[in-house]
Scaffold this active site. Structure first.
Site, mmCIF file in Angstrom:
data_model
loop_
_atom_site.group_PDB
_atom_site.id
_atom_site.type_symbol
_atom_site.label_atom_id
_atom_site.label_comp_id
_atom_site.label_asym_id
_atom_site.label_seq_id
_atom_site.Cartn_x
_atom_site.Cartn_y
_atom_site.Cartn_z
ATOM 1 N N GLY A 162 0.841 -1.192 0.000
ATOM 2 C CA GLY A 162 0.000 0.000 0.000
ATOM 3 C C GLY A 162 0.879 1.246 0.000
ATOM 4 C CG LEU A 163 -0.357 4.607 -2.320
ATOM 5 C CD1 LEU A 163 -1.514 5.567 -2.622
ATOM 6 C CD2 LEU A 163 0.830 4.921 -3.230
ATOM 7 C CB SER A 164 4.018 6.563 1.950
ATOM 8 O OG SER A 164 4.478 7.172 3.121
ATOM 9 C CE LYS B 4 3.611 0.252 3.336
ATOM 10 N NZ LYS B 4 3.097 1.640 3.211
ATOM 11 C CB THR C 294 -1.519 0.729 11.586
ATOM 12 O OG1 THR C 294 -0.883 2.004 11.604
ATOM 13 C CG2 THR C 294 -2.626 0.681 12.627
ATOM 14 N NE ARG D 21 11.281 3.582 -5.488
ATOM 15 C CZ ARG D 21 10.326 4.142 -4.723
ATOM 16 N NH1 ARG D 21 9.314 3.444 -4.293
ATOM 17 N NH2 ARG D 21 10.402 5.429 -4.405
ATOM 18 C CB ILE E 275 5.758 1.169 -0.591
ATOM 19 C CG1 ILE E 275 5.770 2.140 0.609
ATOM 20 C CG2 ILE E 275 4.957 1.772 -1.753
ATOM 21 C CD1 ILE E 275 6.426 3.493 0.318
ATOM 22 C CB SER E 276 6.007 -4.046 -2.478
ATOM 23 O OG SER E 276 4.853 -4.154 -1.677
#
Lengths: 202, 202
Positions: free
Chosen positions: B37-39, B43, B45, B84, B110-111
């Site tokens: 997921g995005l910054s 994630k 949490t 990355r 983030i992947s």
């Protein structure tokens, strides 16, 4: 796009479940048993036997085998000095994660350079890096020394690439009266060490 | 000294204690829960909450946090596309080791590129790669989006670097009626999935 410019968005994340909780679940203490020695000295034999002895005591261990990791995590690395160093650095970092996860991590790799092993030791706090050194007379179960001496393998540790023996390792496994100890006896030496130091309970 | 020339001395070592034995010890099945997921999407949490929920059920998990690993295993990598990719490849390889060790490995990063996540999925056999995607409206708890939009952070995923949302992930976590679910509710969705698929017993 620079690494530096982005480093401001890399924060350390604390987990609410930490090493202590995991150790309690496993009833053991996470650590790294780092087995070093020449090719054919019995590192894998010791690693497998140790894994079995620990399992029989209900303890969770995991083997990081240097050769196996070269098929995965370290498959981009070769055998030049800097590649060997990076190979060992990565194994050290992964071993540290496994110890933090609460496992008894058994790292089994030649790790010929003392400075590389010491760098891994420095990653682990609180004496959780246990170096086990195999000083057994050169065996040649895979016929590799013969090939290396004939010049058919280059950069072979102990023949045309150096090996720095440990100076102050926690566990030394030697021949007894010119005979290699049995795998279970080698593993027993390590288990006794772990027991004495309190690693086999949380 | 070539890698190829030396590859003849890299053998695969089988361990007598395998994944099945470790799973029996832990009474769970090893797998990877890959949170993408995005910054700021939650994630970490979710990862922390999931780790706690599993612990309360007596299950052993370990979080591989993308940011934390950049302080250790991946500290030599930057944020260019190939870095990355290598970052995610290494996390995938380590996650695979943890799953093989019998743990529920929670990878949180983030992947952004689908092909990199799919490459990690391909490493894990038998559906043991569980992709959990956070589709929560952009939060900005660290004030990073504001900085990225002002051009003060370059190569920021979702602003000037792409993010490929998953197409067929196992678990999707969405807002409900415009509200982000509580951490324990997000974790509950994953725990239910793991329970249904039999991962919480050996």
């Amino acid at each position: 796009m620079s690494t530096l410019g982005n480093s401001m968005n890399i924060f350390w994340q604390e987990s609410p479940i930490g090493k202590l909780e995991r150790q309690k679940l496993l009833n053991q203490k996470g650590c790294v048993v780092w087995i070093t020695g020449l090719s054919g000295s019995g590192k894998s034999t010791l690693a497998c036997s140790l894994s079995r002895e620990l399992y029989e005591r209900g303890k969770l261990s995991y083997i990081l085998d240097g050769d196996n990791l070269r098929h995965g995590l370290n498959k981009d690395l070769g055998f030049k000095a800097e590649d060997r160093t990076e190979n060992i650095r990565r194994v050290g970092e992964v071993a540290k994660l496994f110890a933090d996860a609460g496992l008894i991590c058994i790292a089994s790799l030649i790790s010929p350079y003392r400075k590389d092993r010491d760098a891994c030791r420095a990653m682990l706090p609180d004496s959780n890096f246990i170096e086990a050194s195999l000083f057994l007379n050169e065996r040649d179960p895979k016929g590799l020394y013969k090939l290396a001496r004939a010049g058919k393998i280059k950069g072979f540790t102990g023949i045309d690439d150096p090996y720095d023996p440990p100076l102050n390792c926690e566990i030394e496994i030697n021949q007894k009266d010119g005979v290699c100890p049995m795998p279970s006896a080698m593993a027993g030496e390590v288990v006794t060490y772990l027991e004495d130091k309190g690693y086999l309970q949380d």
